[in-house]
Structure formats: structure tokens, C-alpha cells
Design an enzyme around this catalytic site. Structure first.
Site, PDB file in Angstrom:
ATOM      1  N   GLN A  12      12.674  42.587 -64.521  1.00  0.00           N
ATOM      2  CA  GLN A  12      11.567  41.622 -64.700  1.00  0.00           C
ATOM      3  C   GLN A  12      11.068  41.590 -66.141  1.00  0.00           C
ATOM      4  O   GLN A  12      10.945  40.528 -66.738  1.00  0.00           O
ATOM      5  CB  GLN A  12      10.381  42.023 -63.821  1.00  0.00           C
ATOM      6  CG  GLN A  12      10.598  41.980 -62.358  1.00  0.00           C
ATOM      7  CD  GLN A  12       9.250  41.986 -61.664  1.00  0.00           C
ATOM      8  OE1 GLN A  12       8.575  40.969 -61.603  1.00  0.00           O
ATOM      9  NE2 GLN A  12       8.840  43.134 -61.150  1.00  0.00           N
ATOM     10  N   LEU A  13      10.762  42.772 -66.681  1.00  0.00           N
ATOM     11  CA  LEU A  13      10.210  42.806 -68.031  1.00  0.00           C
ATOM     12  C   LEU A  13      11.275  42.435 -69.065  1.00  0.00           C
ATOM     13  O   LEU A  13      11.015  41.640 -69.970  1.00  0.00           O
ATOM     14  CB  LEU A  13       9.632  44.200 -68.336  1.00  0.00           C
ATOM     15  CG  LEU A  13       9.108  44.383 -69.747  1.00  0.00           C
ATOM     16  CD1 LEU A  13       8.003  43.374 -70.067  1.00  0.00           C
ATOM     17  CD2 LEU A  13       8.596  45.815 -69.950  1.00  0.00           C
ATOM     18  N   ASP A  38      24.223  52.192 -69.641  1.00  0.00           N
ATOM     19  CA  ASP A  38      23.557  53.024 -68.640  1.00  0.00           C
ATOM     20  C   ASP A  38      22.780  54.094 -69.407  1.00  0.00           C
ATOM     21  O   ASP A  38      23.372  54.935 -70.087  1.00  0.00           O
ATOM     22  CB  ASP A  38      24.633  53.656 -67.740  1.00  0.00           C
ATOM     23  CG  ASP A  38      24.057  54.618 -66.723  1.00  0.00           C
ATOM     24  OD1 ASP A  38      22.848  54.918 -66.789  1.00  0.00           O
ATOM     25  OD2 ASP A  38      24.823  55.082 -65.859  1.00  0.00           O
ATOM     26  N   ILE A  39      21.454  54.041 -69.299  1.00  0.00           N
ATOM     27  CA  ILE A  39      20.646  54.946 -70.135  1.00  0.00           C
ATOM     28  C   ILE A  39      20.768  56.419 -69.722  1.00  0.00           C
ATOM     29  O   ILE A  39      20.288  57.298 -70.420  1.00  0.00           O
ATOM     30  CB  ILE A  39      19.153  54.528 -70.225  1.00  0.00           C
ATOM     31  CG1 ILE A  39      18.489  54.518 -68.844  1.00  0.00           C
ATOM     32  CG2 ILE A  39      18.994  53.194 -70.950  1.00  0.00           C
ATOM     33  CD1 ILE A  39      16.964  54.532 -68.908  1.00  0.00           C
ATOM     34  N   TYR A  63      14.102  53.240 -62.661  1.00  0.00           N
ATOM     35  CA  TYR A  63      14.270  53.216 -61.209  1.00  0.00           C
ATOM     36  C   TYR A  63      12.890  52.848 -60.661  1.00  0.00           C
ATOM     37  O   TYR A  63      11.935  53.600 -60.862  1.00  0.00           O
ATOM     38  CB  TYR A  63      14.712  54.595 -60.712  1.00  0.00           C
ATOM     39  CG  TYR A  63      14.911  54.659 -59.216  1.00  0.00           C
ATOM     40  CD1 TYR A  63      16.191  54.652 -58.664  1.00  0.00           C
ATOM     41  CD2 TYR A  63      13.823  54.716 -58.357  1.00  0.00           C
ATOM     42  CE1 TYR A  63      16.371  54.699 -57.286  1.00  0.00           C
ATOM     43  CE2 TYR A  63      13.989  54.759 -56.984  1.00  0.00           C
ATOM     44  CZ  TYR A  63      15.267  54.752 -56.455  1.00  0.00           C
ATOM     45  OH  TYR A  63      15.447  54.796 -55.097  1.00  0.00           O
ATOM     46  N   THR A  64      12.769  51.684 -60.006  1.00  0.00           N
ATOM     47  CA  THR A  64      11.428  51.182 -59.654  1.00  0.00           C
ATOM     48  C   THR A  64      11.174  51.057 -58.138  1.00  0.00           C
ATOM     49  O   THR A  64      10.149  50.509 -57.741  1.00  0.00           O
ATOM     50  CB  THR A  64      11.180  49.809 -60.321  1.00  0.00           C
ATOM     51  OG1 THR A  64      12.221  48.914 -59.910  1.00  0.00           O
ATOM     52  CG2 THR A  64      11.147  49.906 -61.831  1.00  0.00           C
ATOM     53  N   THR A 103       3.653  53.721 -65.952  1.00  0.00           N
ATOM     54  CA  THR A 103       3.035  53.122 -64.766  1.00  0.00           C
ATOM     55  C   THR A 103       1.643  53.662 -64.436  1.00  0.00           C
ATOM     56  O   THR A 103       1.323  54.816 -64.760  1.00  0.00           O
ATOM     57  CB  THR A 103       3.965  53.372 -63.550  1.00  0.00           C
ATOM     58  OG1 THR A 103       3.303  52.981 -62.359  1.00  0.00           O
ATOM     59  CG2 THR A 103       4.326  54.840 -63.403  1.00  0.00           C
ATOM     60  N   TYR A 127       8.188  58.670 -57.519  1.00  0.00           N
ATOM     61  CA  TYR A 127       8.290  57.709 -58.617  1.00  0.00           C
ATOM     62  C   TYR A 127       7.290  58.053 -59.723  1.00  0.00           C
ATOM     63  O   TYR A 127       7.646  58.139 -60.895  1.00  0.00           O
ATOM     64  CB  TYR A 127       8.044  56.295 -58.064  1.00  0.00           C
ATOM     65  CG  TYR A 127       7.853  55.233 -59.112  1.00  0.00           C
ATOM     66  CD1 TYR A 127       8.931  54.749 -59.858  1.00  0.00           C
ATOM     67  CD2 TYR A 127       6.578  54.684 -59.358  1.00  0.00           C
ATOM     68  CE1 TYR A 127       8.736  53.768 -60.825  1.00  0.00           C
ATOM     69  CE2 TYR A 127       6.396  53.705 -60.314  1.00  0.00           C
ATOM     70  CZ  TYR A 127       7.472  53.252 -61.046  1.00  0.00           C
ATOM     71  OH  TYR A 127       7.278  52.284 -62.008  1.00  0.00           O
ATOM     72  N   LYS A 131       8.085  59.289 -63.569  1.00  0.00           N
ATOM     73  CA  LYS A 131       7.624  58.512 -64.736  1.00  0.00           C
ATOM     74  C   LYS A 131       6.753  59.380 -65.653  1.00  0.00           C
ATOM     75  O   LYS A 131       6.822  59.268 -66.874  1.00  0.00           O
ATOM     76  CB  LYS A 131       6.842  57.270 -64.288  1.00  0.00           C
ATOM     77  CG  LYS A 131       7.647  56.215 -63.561  1.00  0.00           C
ATOM     78  CD  LYS A 131       8.682  55.499 -64.416  1.00  0.00           C
ATOM     79  CE  LYS A 131       8.102  54.567 -65.418  1.00  0.00           C
ATOM     80  NZ  LYS A 131       9.162  53.811 -66.152  1.00  0.00           N
TER      81      LYS A 131
HETATM   82  N1  NAP Z   1       7.452  46.562 -61.145  1.00  0.00           N
HETATM   83  C1  NAP Z   1       6.225  47.080 -61.154  1.00  0.00           C
HETATM   84  O1  NAP Z   1       5.367  46.748 -60.328  1.00  0.00           O
HETATM   85  C2  NAP Z   1       5.863  48.113 -62.196  1.00  0.00           C
HETATM   86  C3  NAP Z   1       4.580  48.681 -62.158  1.00  0.00           C
HETATM   87  C4  NAP Z   1       4.236  49.612 -63.132  1.00  0.00           C
HETATM   88  C5  NAP Z   1       5.153  49.973 -64.097  1.00  0.00           C
HETATM   89  N2  NAP Z   1       6.391  49.427 -64.095  1.00  0.00           N
HETATM   90  C6  NAP Z   1       7.339  49.843 -65.126  1.00  0.00           C
HETATM   91  O2  NAP Z   1       7.644  48.723 -65.930  1.00  0.00           O
HETATM   92  C7  NAP Z   1       8.985  48.819 -66.419  1.00  0.00           C
HETATM   93  C8  NAP Z   1       9.719  47.523 -66.125  1.00  0.00           C
HETATM   94  O3  NAP Z   1       9.693  47.315 -64.729  1.00  0.00           O
HETATM   95  P1  NAP Z   1      10.374  46.044 -64.054  1.00  0.00           P
HETATM   96  O4  NAP Z   1       9.442  45.558 -63.011  1.00  0.00           O
HETATM   97  O5  NAP Z   1      10.883  45.112 -65.089  1.00  0.00           O
HETATM   98  O6  NAP Z   1      11.583  46.766 -63.318  1.00  0.00           O
HETATM   99  P2  NAP Z   1      12.877  46.127 -62.632  1.00  0.00           P
HETATM  100  O7  NAP Z   1      12.717  44.670 -62.474  1.00  0.00           O
HETATM  101  O8  NAP Z   1      13.173  46.979 -61.454  1.00  0.00           O
HETATM  102  O9  NAP Z   1      13.981  46.355 -63.753  1.00  0.00           O
HETATM  103  C9  NAP Z   1      14.452  47.609 -64.089  1.00  0.00           C
HETATM  104  C10 NAP Z   1      15.824  47.400 -64.680  1.00  0.00           C
HETATM  105  O10 NAP Z   1      16.304  48.688 -65.076  1.00  0.00           O
HETATM  106  C11 NAP Z   1      17.685  48.705 -64.811  1.00  0.00           C
HETATM  107  N3  NAP Z   1      18.151  50.084 -64.715  1.00  0.00           N
HETATM  108  C12 NAP Z   1      17.917  50.981 -63.737  1.00  0.00           C
HETATM  109  N4  NAP Z   1      18.541  52.139 -64.015  1.00  0.00           N
HETATM  110  C13 NAP Z   1      19.181  51.951 -65.193  1.00  0.00           C
HETATM  111  C14 NAP Z   1      20.022  52.761 -66.006  1.00  0.00           C
HETATM  112  N5  NAP Z   1      20.332  54.004 -65.646  1.00  0.00           N
HETATM  113  N6  NAP Z   1      20.498  52.254 -67.161  1.00  0.00           N
HETATM  114  C15 NAP Z   1      20.215  50.987 -67.541  1.00  0.00           C
HETATM  115  N7  NAP Z   1      19.445  50.154 -66.804  1.00  0.00           N
HETATM  116  C16 NAP Z   1      18.947  50.642 -65.641  1.00  0.00           C
HETATM  117  C17 NAP Z   1      17.850  47.941 -63.519  1.00  0.00           C
HETATM  118  O11 NAP Z   1      19.171  47.478 -63.429  1.00  0.00           O
HETATM  119  P3  NAP Z   1      19.926  47.407 -61.991  1.00  0.00           P
HETATM  120  O12 NAP Z   1      19.091  46.480 -61.166  1.00  0.00           O
HETATM  121  O13 NAP Z   1      21.249  46.899 -62.350  1.00  0.00           O
HETATM  122  O14 NAP Z   1      19.903  48.817 -61.472  1.00  0.00           O
HETATM  123  C18 NAP Z   1      16.839  46.813 -63.704  1.00  0.00           C
HETATM  124  O15 NAP Z   1      17.440  45.679 -64.271  1.00  0.00           O
HETATM  125  C19 NAP Z   1       9.564  50.075 -65.763  1.00  0.00           C
HETATM  126  O16 NAP Z   1       9.461  51.144 -66.649  1.00  0.00           O
HETATM  127  C20 NAP Z   1       8.661  50.320 -64.585  1.00  0.00           C
HETATM  128  O17 NAP Z   1       8.615  51.693 -64.237  1.00  0.00           O
HETATM  129  C21 NAP Z   1       6.758  48.486 -63.176  1.00  0.00           C
END
Ligand code: NAP
Length: 283
Positions: A12-13, A38-39, A63-64, A103, A127, A131
Site C-alpha cells: 500500500q505505502l 527480498d529484504i 509482514y503485516t 506501527t 506483530y 516491529k
Molecule cells: N497496514 C496497516 O494498517 C499498517 C498500520 C501501521 C503500520 N504499518 C506499517 O506500514 C508499513 C507499510 O505497510 P503497508 O500497509 O503498505 O503494507 P503491505 O501493503 O502489506 O505491504 C508490505 C509489502 O512488503 C512486502 N514484503 C513482505 N516481506 C518482504 C520481504 N521479505 N522482502 C521484500 N518485500 C517484502 C510485501 O510483498 P508480498 O505481498 O509480495 O509479500 C508487500 O508488498 C509497514 O512497515 C507496516 O508495518 C501498516
């Protein structure tokens, strides 16, 4: 021109950052996703940093899946903690500024006011614990870092609460939504703007920042607004957390105080409803 590495760029971000900077031409971006970088793979990270002199690394990869993390604990720690250690070490070695996203779920929700950056973390679930460990690695290895804590992220990309409510609202006459957990929704586009502002202002005020849209609402309030703004004919009913069988415990209050981010931006962040309307318009 600054070189910027973005990890997890299909989330998303990451997608919102890509959309925001499209055609800007101000910086040289390298967008990577789980397939191209892959990080958790130290060797691949090292090679990426050898090939290009990055000024910034924006880590959007994580990992979310909050409930699944209670079962896939190892994978969650690998992505949210161990991989962040690799990134932090590598950024330190190459004098690259790390912008790492964290988060609201690092807090236990027992505070009666919005959480500020210096409040004591105490995660309730796997989670949140993973984090927090990631944050600690960033602080351990780097001086030049930004940790941006955000909450309840939604966008037109991927899976999120807004899209789920819209989909279920079309299918069902009634939806039960939790009414005793409070937070601040964050439109990923607004978060992307804040992150790019950190780069744009060349800020050296390193440290932790809280960023969300303005407001303090429950999931129930959020769902009602989503339905109202999209003219869907379904009834949203309040339900207590204890009656909703989620695997992971969640904080009752995870509203974050965004004063520091607003001072940095020198303008108020957008109100949650204003941004929600923008996203629904796009959807
Ligand atoms: N979503 C929320 O409500 C929320 C709330 C608070 C904080 N955050 C934080 O905000 C940040 C962005 O969140 P988001 O909502 O954009 O998350 P998201 O949509 O779940 O995207 C996370 C991305 O990370 C990728 N990823 C996972 N493991 C990986 C790895 N080992 N190497 C490379 N890429 C990897 C995933 O790819 P695949 O799908 O291919 O695995 C996915 O595209 C994260 O740090 C999250 O913890 C999110």
C-alpha cells in the site's frame, strides 16, 4: 540527484509513493518488491548497495498480517526484525539514511491520551513485538534514521479495512464492527507525502515521528463513514472486541499524537474523513 531505494514497493505505502513521485523527476528511485529484493536476503541487500550509492532507503516492506503473525511467528520476525537489522547495518556501512516504517501496535493501548513518540512501548501481539524489535535495530546501528510510526493504513491498493467494508457492504445487509478499539486512520497517500517531505527538506532532525490523519475514532465509526461516503445500503452494528474472535490482541487505544510531524510539515495533517472521501472517490 539523490538516489532512493524503496523496498516493498508493491504494498500500500510503496504503491502510494510510486504514484506520488511519478513523473516528478526530482530523485532517482529504485523501486523493489519481494521478488526483486527480498529484504531478508543479506547477500542481495549487500549487492544492491554495492551497485548504487543510495542516499535514502525507504523501507516499506513488512509482514503485516497481524492475526496470522500469531501462527507464522518466525516469518514475521524474519521480515520485521531480522531483515531490518540487515538493512540498518547495510545503511550504516554505506552512510545511507534509513526511513523505516513502524506501527501504533507497539503500544499496549492503556494510555487515555494519544501516544507521543517518547511513550513507553509495550506490544500486545507478535506483530507489535516484531516491529518493536525492528525499531530497536534501527536505533542500535544508525544515527541517521527516521522511524515513522503510523496506524490503520488504507489506500486504493492491496487489502485494507476500507476495501473490505466496501466489499462486505455490497454483499451483506448487516455488518458487525468493533466499537471499543480507538485509533487514527491513515491514508497511505498522505503518509507517502510526509515521507517524501522528509527527503525533500533534507531534514537532519532524525528520530521517531508519529504520522496518521487527524482524528480519534473506533473501527465502528470508521466503517459507518465508509458506508455513508459510498452510498452503500448496509447497517453497521457495534460489537465488543471480546465478542470478535481475533487471534491477536489489539490495543484499545492506539491513537498517535502527530504534533511533531505537523510541526515538521509546518501545516496540519489532513482530517481522517477528508482523506477517506478522497480515497473512496478514487475507488
Ligand atoms: N497496514 C496497516 O494498517 C499498517 C498500520 C501501521 C503500520 N504499518 C506499517 O506500514 C508499513 C507499510 O505497510 P503497508 O500497509 O503498505 O503494507 P503491505 O501493503 O502489506 O505491504 C508490505 C509489502 O512488503 C512486502 N514484503 C513482505 N516481506 C518482504 C520481504 N521479505 N522482502 C521484500 N518485500 C517484502 C510485501 O510483498 P508480498 O505481498 O509480495 O509479500 C508487500 O508488498 C509497514 O512497515 C507496516 O508495518 C501498516
Amino acid at each position: 540527484m539523490k538516489n532512493i531505494l524503496v523496498t516493498g514497493a508493491k504494498g500500500q505505502l510503496g504503491s502510494s509513493i510510486q504514484e506520488l513521485v511519478k513523473g516528478l523527476g526530482l530523485y532517482q528511485f529504485v523501486f523493489t518488491d519481494s521478488e526483486t529484493l527480498d529484504i531478508t536476503n543479506e547477500k542481495d541487500i549487500s549487492n544492491f548497495f554495492k551497485e548504487t550509492n543510495f542516499d535514502y532507503c525507504i523501507n516499506c516492506a513488512a509482514y503485516t498480517a497481524v492475526d496470522r503473525a500469531e501462527i507464522e511467528t518466525e516469518l514475521c520476525y524474519k521480515s520485521n526484525a531480522e531483515a531490518v537489522q540487515i538493512l540498518a547495518k547495510t545503511c550504516a556501512k554505506h552512510s545511507c539514511i534509513l526511513i523505516h516504517i513502524s506501527t501504533d501496535f507497539i503500544f499496549d493501548g492503556k494510555k487515555n491520551e494519544p501516544y507521543i513518540e517518547t511513550d513507553q512501548p509495550n506490544p500486545l501481539n507478535v506483530y507489535g513485538l516484531s516491529k518493536l524489535k525492528g525499531e530497536n535495530y534501527v536505533k542500535e546501528y544508525l544515527d541517521s534514521y527516521f522511524i515513522v510510526r503510523t496506524s490503520w493504513v488504507y489506500s486504493e491498493y492491496g487489502n485494507n479495512f476500507v476495501k473490505t467494508i466496501l466489499k462486505l457492504g455490497e454483499q451483506m445487509e448487516r455488518l458487525n464492527v468493533i466499537s471499543d478499539q480507538y485509533g487514527s486512520p491513515t491514508y497511505a497517500k498522505d503518509l507517502a507525502e510526509f515521507i517524501i517531505a522528509l527527503v525533500h527538506k533534507d531534514s537532519k532532525d532524525f528520530g521517531i515521528y508519529h504520522f496518521s490523519n487527524r482524528g480519534n475514532i473506533s473501527w465502528y465509526d470508521f466503517a459507518k463513514a465508509i458506508i455513508e461516503l459510498s452510498n452503500i445500503n448496509t447497517t453497521i452494528l457495534p460489537i465488543a472486541s471480546k465478542d470478535y474472535k481475533a487471534k491477536a490482541l489489539r490495543p484499545k487505544n492506539s491513537v498517535i499524537n502527530t504534533d511533531k510531524a505537523q510541526n515538521f510539515l509546518e501545516k496540519p495533517v489532513k482530517n481522517w474523513k477528508q482523506s477517506l472521501a478522497k480515497c473512496i472517490e478514487k475507488l
